[in-house]
Design a protein around this motif. Sequence first.
Motif, PDB file in Angstrom:
ATOM      1  N   THR A  57      -8.627  -4.360  -1.639  1.00 16.54           N
ATOM      2  CA  THR A  57      -8.910  -2.978  -1.259  1.00 16.54           C
ATOM      3  C   THR A  57      -8.557  -2.075  -2.440  1.00 16.54           C
ATOM      4  OG1 THR A  57      -6.687  -2.570  -0.405  1.00 16.54           O
ATOM      5  CG2 THR A  57      -8.310  -3.523   1.134  1.00 16.54           C
ATOM      6  N   ASP A  91     -12.098  -1.516   2.199  1.00 17.32           N
ATOM      7  CA  ASP A  91     -11.441  -0.387   2.856  1.00 17.32           C
ATOM      8  C   ASP A  91     -12.217   0.024   4.107  1.00 17.32           C
ATOM      9  OD1 ASP A  91     -10.863  -0.377  -0.086  1.00 17.32           O
ATOM     10  OD2 ASP A  91      -9.514   1.258   0.472  1.00 17.32           O
ATOM     11  N   THR A 138     -11.839   6.825   1.154  1.00 19.77           N
ATOM     12  CA  THR A 138     -12.218   5.829   0.152  1.00 19.77           C
ATOM     13  C   THR A 138     -12.740   6.497  -1.106  1.00 19.77           C
ATOM     14  OG1 THR A 138     -12.759   4.284   1.939  1.00 19.77           O
ATOM     15  CG2 THR A 138     -13.582   3.749  -0.250  1.00 19.77           C
ATOM     16  N   ARG A 141      -9.733   7.669  -3.028  1.00 19.20           N
ATOM     17  CA  ARG A 141      -8.989   6.579  -3.678  1.00 19.20           C
ATOM     18  C   ARG A 141      -9.720   6.060  -4.914  1.00 19.20           C
ATOM     19  NH1 ARG A 141      -7.379   5.323   1.798  1.00 19.20           N
ATOM     20  NH2 ARG A 141      -9.202   3.983   2.071  1.00 19.20           N
TER      21      ARG A 141
END
Length: 267
Positions: A57, A91, A138, A141
């Motif tokens: 992830t 994710d 996501t 990130r």
Amino acid sequence: MIASGSRYVALGSSFAAGPGISPVVDKAAGRSGRNYPRLVAERLGLDLVDVTYSGATTAHLLTDRQDDAAPQIDAVGPETALVTVTAGGNDLEYIGAFIRGSLMNTLAKPATLFGRRVANRIRARVSYLRDDTAYDETTARLAEIVREIRDRAPSARILLVDYLAVIGPMTRPRLDVPLNEEQLPSVALMADRLAGVFAAAAEQSGAELVAVSGVSKEHAVGSAEPWTTGFSLRSPRLGGVVPYHPNEAGMRAVAEYVVRQLEDGPA
């Protein structure tokens, strides 16, 4: 253009690692010796550090250990000239949901002997959709990964390489895609939204985008020349495949698009 001999660090999950593609160079990571990072490095004569790892992830890229492997970002240093990133699908449980749904549909088929209601209950155990928050998180990130790479390697070119398409215009329910006509659009929507995550992260962070998701739709499962595998219950050791992942042709195609980006800029 990246000079020959430059340090290239590849970060990512299975769509970069290449599980099921021979030869296997790291069994725990599901990492192939013919994944796209290896092919790019060979083509351009780069010094590759490949820390891609199946199941990763974005947290495994940034902060978390995976099995015995350190966070992937630790491989990036001041001497790094190129970084590719392919992560985020795990994710969102993108391929995981696709595989679970295919498995449940395979199990539900014989269950129709006990009635349609039983079969539908089996199929309904998988959800293909995520809320907007999951996609936004996501995106954030991925953008954070780019910023961290830039802090560690200020001169590096950073490429966000998104996911090859599994569902395309020629994909239909069949033995190696055991989903029905109502489920396939949900998986396709997940893929499109994942592509949107990469595009948004590239825009927010200033990273370069290699959008193989769009150009590969004509090479999805069911096409004449697929770049991804279909569903299989058999492992590669028994003649099967890792379901819904890049095949050798797909890895060659991704490598070609990455090289084009490095040599000519965005397509």
